[in-house]
Design an enzyme around this catalytic site. Sequence first.
Site, short mmCIF file in Angstrom:
data_model
loop_
_atom_site.label_atom_id
_atom_site.label_comp_id
_atom_site.label_asym_id
_atom_site.label_seq_id
_atom_site.Cartn_x
_atom_site.Cartn_y
_atom_site.Cartn_z
N THR A 1 -6.57 41.18 38.60
CA THR A 1 -6.00 39.88 38.92
C THR A 1 -6.68 39.32 40.17
OG1 THR A 1 -3.85 40.43 37.97
CG2 THR A 1 -3.88 38.69 39.62
N LYS B 1 -5.43 45.84 48.49
CA LYS B 1 -5.23 44.95 47.37
C LYS B 1 -3.81 44.40 47.42
CE LYS B 1 -6.61 46.13 43.31
NZ LYS B 1 -7.06 44.72 43.14
N GLY C 1 -2.92 38.82 46.04
CA GLY C 1 -2.44 37.97 44.95
C GLY C 1 -1.09 38.38 44.40
N GLU D 1 -1.35 46.41 39.20
CA GLU D 1 -2.75 46.79 39.37
C GLU D 1 -2.88 48.30 39.59
OE1 GLU D 1 -4.55 42.66 41.32
OE2 GLU D 1 -3.81 44.24 42.63
N LYS E 1 -15.79 40.80 51.89
CA LYS E 1 -14.64 41.70 51.77
C LYS E 1 -14.89 43.08 52.38
CE LYS E 1 -12.52 38.49 49.55
NZ LYS E 1 -12.06 38.52 48.18
#
Length: 288
Positions: free
Chosen positions: A43, A113, A116, A122, A140
Amino acid sequence: SSTTTSQPTIHHKMTSQEELKKQTGYKSVDDYVSSGMVVGLGTGSTAYYAVERLGQKLKSGELKDIVAIPTSIRTKEQAESLGIPLVTLDTHSKLDVAIDGADNVDPGFNLVKGGGGALLREKMVELAADKFIVIVDESKLCGGLGPTFPIPVEITPFCHEHTIRTIAALPSCEGCKAVLRMGSSSNNKVDGDEIAVTDNGNYIVDLHFAEAIKNVPKMAADLKALCGVVDHGLFCGMTTAVLCAGADGVTVTAPEKKNKAEKIVKNMAFLSAAVGLLAVSTMIIRKR
């Protein structure tokens, strides 16, 4: 006239950033997905291009007999619109590969992570995959996790203020500022008055650090063990390879697990040969 000259520069920066994301997304599918696989779909803005590429290759017939597991409602909707056959972990507990972006990658291949808001799904999908391919651009990459991107933690709505205080009091989280995510769960900006709610009906608290986290695996374990915490955005020891797009193209790096394993095998072979040689020498000496 100054306005007209500044516009193309901004446009160029935007397109080049998008182009980098597209390069890594496309390459991840080209290099790691083959017909007959079960694929985890990540995602985010970079994972979007991996999903797009998978849809293209299925439509052209270059890939066949693929089923995919999405990690969020919006990835599910994108995959459905492209005609990608979808399943869930309930029917397919083992995946061949999962492809996803990351908000930060440190030199030890630990990831942040969940920017989002899809960190739980995930992690569930990516832990079930034989290979986890991380796709990022060079912005990143960081020297240490914490200061450049806050660590998201998914928590239960029940007594969430208590859970937030408990998180902030953990010694391994020392120095963090715990901020409850407001507005949309799909970013960590305050863009609404309501508490952000994940696809799973939970809340997210973002942990802001001024300095690099001293012990990432320790903090990850401490957070996971805390009652009220569903999961967190630290992905440790999961990465198979990182595809990173920069000005010179896409570079592929991987943890040294395989190299270490090869060294162990070589050392064992050497020891075995040495033991065999010693045994032969002993027999010769005895015969004499």
